[in-house]
Motif scaffolding. Structure first.
Motif, PDB file in Angstrom:
ATOM      1  N   THR A   1      57.047 -29.403  23.886  1.00 38.16           N
ATOM      2  CA  THR A   1      57.303 -28.420  22.823  1.00 38.16           C
ATOM      3  C   THR A   1      56.179 -27.397  22.753  1.00 38.16           C
ATOM      4  O   THR A   1      56.427 -26.194  22.599  1.00 38.16           O
TER       5      THR A   1
ATOM      6  N   ARG B   1      56.499 -23.335  23.496  1.00 40.43           N
ATOM      7  CA  ARG B   1      56.042 -22.291  22.568  1.00 40.43           C
ATOM      8  C   ARG B   1      55.093 -21.308  23.250  1.00 40.43           C
ATOM      9  O   ARG B   1      55.202 -20.088  23.069  1.00 40.43           O
TER      10      ARG B   1
ATOM     11  N   ASP C   1      65.100 -29.433  20.729  1.00 42.56           N
ATOM     12  CA  ASP C   1      65.222 -29.568  19.284  1.00 42.56           C
ATOM     13  C   ASP C   1      65.741 -30.964  18.932  1.00 42.56           C
ATOM     14  O   ASP C   1      65.213 -31.635  18.029  1.00 42.56           O
TER      15      ASP C   1
ATOM     16  N   ASN D   1      63.041 -33.637  19.451  1.00 44.43           N
ATOM     17  CA  ASN D   1      62.036 -33.648  18.394  1.00 44.43           C
ATOM     18  C   ASN D   1      62.555 -34.333  17.136  1.00 44.43           C
ATOM     19  O   ASN D   1      61.813 -35.049  16.459  1.00 44.43           O
TER      20      ASN D   1
ATOM     21  N   HIS E   1      62.924 -30.555  13.212  1.00 44.90           N
ATOM     22  CA  HIS E   1      63.473 -29.436  13.987  1.00 44.90           C
ATOM     23  C   HIS E   1      62.344 -28.573  14.572  1.00 44.90           C
ATOM     24  O   HIS E   1      61.404 -28.223  13.876  1.00 44.90           O
ATOM     25  N   GLN E   2      62.514 -28.246  15.842  1.00 47.05           N
ATOM     26  CA  GLN E   2      61.573 -27.357  16.532  1.00 47.05           C
ATOM     27  C   GLN E   2      62.412 -26.326  17.281  1.00 47.05           C
ATOM     28  O   GLN E   2      63.009 -26.626  18.305  1.00 47.05           O
ATOM     29  N   HIS E   3      62.449 -25.113  16.760  1.00 50.11           N
ATOM     30  CA  HIS E   3      63.329 -24.074  17.301  1.00 50.11           C
ATOM     31  C   HIS E   3      62.537 -23.150  18.230  1.00 50.11           C
ATOM     32  O   HIS E   3      61.991 -22.138  17.801  1.00 50.11           O
ATOM     33  N   VAL E   4      62.497 -23.524  19.493  1.00 44.21           N
ATOM     34  CA  VAL E   4      61.758 -22.738  20.479  1.00 44.21           C
ATOM     35  C   VAL E   4      62.770 -21.957  21.317  1.00 44.21           C
ATOM     36  O   VAL E   4      62.989 -22.245  22.497  1.00 44.21           O
TER      37      VAL E   4
ATOM     38  N   PRO F   1      69.644 -21.277  17.537  1.00 44.03           N
ATOM     39  CA  PRO F   1      69.136 -22.368  16.693  1.00 44.03           C
ATOM     40  C   PRO F   1      69.990 -22.557  15.451  1.00 44.03           C
ATOM     41  O   PRO F   1      70.669 -21.633  14.993  1.00 44.03           O
TER      42      PRO F   1
ATOM     43  N   GLU G   1      62.284 -25.080   9.990  1.00 42.06           N
ATOM     44  CA  GLU G   1      61.404 -25.589  11.053  1.00 42.06           C
ATOM     45  C   GLU G   1      60.649 -26.826  10.559  1.00 42.06           C
ATOM     46  O   GLU G   1      60.061 -26.830   9.483  1.00 42.06           O
ATOM     47  N   GLY G   2      60.673 -27.869  11.377  1.00 42.39           N
ATOM     48  CA  GLY G   2      59.975 -29.106  11.022  1.00 42.39           C
ATOM     49  C   GLY G   2      60.734 -30.018  10.083  1.00 42.39           C
ATOM     50  O   GLY G   2      60.255 -31.121   9.793  1.00 42.39           O
ATOM     51  N   SER G   3      61.904 -29.616   9.613  1.00 47.86           N
ATOM     52  CA  SER G   3      62.670 -30.450   8.689  1.00 47.86           C
ATOM     53  C   SER G   3      63.404 -31.535   9.452  1.00 47.86           C
ATOM     54  O   SER G   3      63.592 -31.472  10.666  1.00 47.86           O
TER      55      SER G   3
END
Length: 236
Positions: free
Chosen positions: A81, A85, A200, A203, A210-213, A226, A231-233
């Motif tokens: 991840t 990024r 995503d 993760n 959630h990681q939206h790359v 996405p 993010e991160g939830s």
């Protein structure tokens, strides 16, 4: 008659054979034998149950390897991840330049691009490709996400090369090469979106949320986008 008067009932009592007294020693011996047999049976049965239910060395080794693999995979997901990024940061200027040089929405014509611009894009794309070189081996899902991102980066580097070659052409050949570069860019963005979607999901499963790359795409390019989760939830 004798002086001793013995009645017939007394004679019968005297002459009746005596019943032997119960052998108490034999009775206790039988009880002891039964107790020993029961104890031995319990021990044997317990040993059988233990042998059948205790994890053998192979299962213990398999469980340990699975636990180590899961921990290693969580580390790889986090590292991948971070790589995605940083790669996105490298590629955004390239995509921005290509979108100005090869617009697909038809609202504006291509802008002037210098040879220095193209060289900068090539260097950024090459650095992105190098970032995915010599990948570690991980779980299947992690390998799929990594391979998708790596393939997308290579496709985008090819897009830059195609555009650079098209700049030296004229007429129909130039137009055909530019069209090829546009399609290569769309394929690269679509492939990246597959890897980003898989990443995503990885993760979320790993507990990172959630990681939206994702890379920016145009509506007509058909790339995955996405979801709307922050993010991160974590999914509820």
């Amino acid at each position: 008659m004798s002086d001793i008067d013995i009645r017939p009932q007394e004679v019968a009592t005297i002459n009746r054979p005596r019943q032997p007294a119960p052998a108490q020693g034999a009775t206790w011996a039988r009880v002891l034998a039964l107790a020993v047999a029961f104890a031995l049976g319990a021990i044997v049965a317990g040993g059988v149950v233990f042998a059948l239910t205790r994890p053998d060395s192979i299962k213990q080794t398999a469980d340990r390897l699975r636990a180590e693999s899961a921990l290693r995979d969580r580390t790889q997901i986090k590292t991948l991840t971070e790589l995605a990024r940083s790669t996105r940061g490298r590629l955004l200027p390239v995509l921005d330049g290509l979108s100005r040089a090869m617009p697909t929405d038809g609202t504006a014509g291509p802008v002037a691009v210098t040879a220095a611009d193209v060289e900068t894009w090539e260097q950024a794309a090459a650095a992105a490709v190098q970032g995915f070189a010599d990948p570690p081996s991980g779980e299947t899902a992690t390998n799929v996400a990594r391979s998708s991102l790596a393939s997308a980066v290579r496709q985008l580097a090819t897009t830059v090369d195609t555009y650079a070659a098209a700049r030296g052409l004229t007429g129909p050949a130039r137009a055909a090469a530019m069209d090829l570069a546009v399609r290569q860019r769309a394929d690269a963005l679509f492939t990246w979106s597959i890897g980003a979607t898989a990443l995503d999901a990885l993760n979320i499963d790993a507990g990172y949320g959630h990681q939206h790359v994702f890379l920016p795409t145009s509506p007509g390019e058909g790339a995955l986008t996405p979801d709307t989760e922050p993010e991160g939830s974590h999914d509820s």
